[in-house]
Design a protein around this motif. Structure first.
Motif, short mmCIF file in Angstrom:
data_model
loop_
_atom_site.label_atom_id
_atom_site.label_comp_id
_atom_site.label_asym_id
_atom_site.label_seq_id
_atom_site.Cartn_x
_atom_site.Cartn_y
_atom_site.Cartn_z
N TYR A 145 0.84 -1.19 0.00
CA TYR A 145 0.00 0.00 0.00
C TYR A 145 0.87 1.23 0.00
N LYS A 146 0.48 2.15 -0.83
CA LYS A 146 1.19 3.43 -0.95
C LYS A 146 0.27 4.52 -0.42
N SER A 147 0.81 5.36 0.43
CA SER A 147 0.03 6.44 1.01
C SER A 147 0.04 7.64 0.07
N ILE A 148 -1.15 8.12 -0.27
CA ILE A 148 -1.30 9.34 -1.06
C ILE A 148 -2.23 10.24 -0.26
N GLY A 149 -1.62 11.13 0.47
CA GLY A 149 -2.43 11.97 1.37
C GLY A 149 -3.06 11.11 2.45
N ARG A 150 -4.40 11.13 2.53
CA ARG A 150 -5.11 10.33 3.52
C ARG A 150 -5.59 9.00 2.93
N THR A 151 -5.26 8.75 1.69
CA THR A 151 -5.73 7.57 0.99
C THR A 151 -4.57 6.60 0.79
N PHE A 152 -4.89 5.32 0.78
CA PHE A 152 -3.91 4.29 0.51
C PHE A 152 -4.27 3.59 -0.79
N VAL A 153 -3.27 3.38 -1.64
CA VAL A 153 -3.47 2.77 -2.94
C VAL A 153 -2.66 1.48 -2.99
#
Length: 129
Positions: free
Chosen positions: A58-66
């Motif tokens: 999982y990669k954190s992008i702001g408050r979202t995880f992708v």
């Protein structure tokens, strides 16, 4: 030189020294920040290397995880590591340049004070006030 010319020269040297000191602190802070980025990238890479190759991460992008494949995150961290290293090298060159400028300014001040020993006494009496 006249007293006024010596004072003007001293004020110029003082201004250059203050400016140089400020730039030096800025470069040192930037270097510290880049060292931290480099360390985070390195530690993240070390953790990712321990995972099996087919692992999704999982990669954190702001408050979202992708959800991303491990290889994508590894490439990003390697790039961050390289970018940090090149930025640190550039900042080190800037630091060395500023150190040379500082030595030149100090040399100019010593030369000025050697030419007019009375100026040192005037400077000291101004700083006491």
């Amino acid at each position: 030189m006249s007293d006024e010319a010596n004072r003007a020269a001293f004020q110029e040297i003082k201004g250059r020294m203050i400016e140089n000191t400020g730039k030096m602190k800025q470069v040192q802070n930037q270097m510290r920040n880049k060292e931290g980025e480099k360390k985070r990238a390195y530690l993240t890479l070390e953790e990712l290397r321990q995972l099996p190759d087919n692992t999704n991460t999982y990669k954190s992008i702001g408050r979202t995880f992708v959800l991303e494949p491990k290889s994508v995150l590894m490439n990003e961290q390697e790039q961050r590591l390289k970018d940090s290293e090149s930025a640190i090298a550039a900042l080190q060159a800037s630091k060395e340049y500023l150190e040379k400028q500082k030595a030149e300014v100090e040399s100019n001040l010593a030369e000025l004070l050697q030419q007019d020993p009375g100026l040192a006494q005037q400077i000291m009496s101004m700083s006491v006030m």
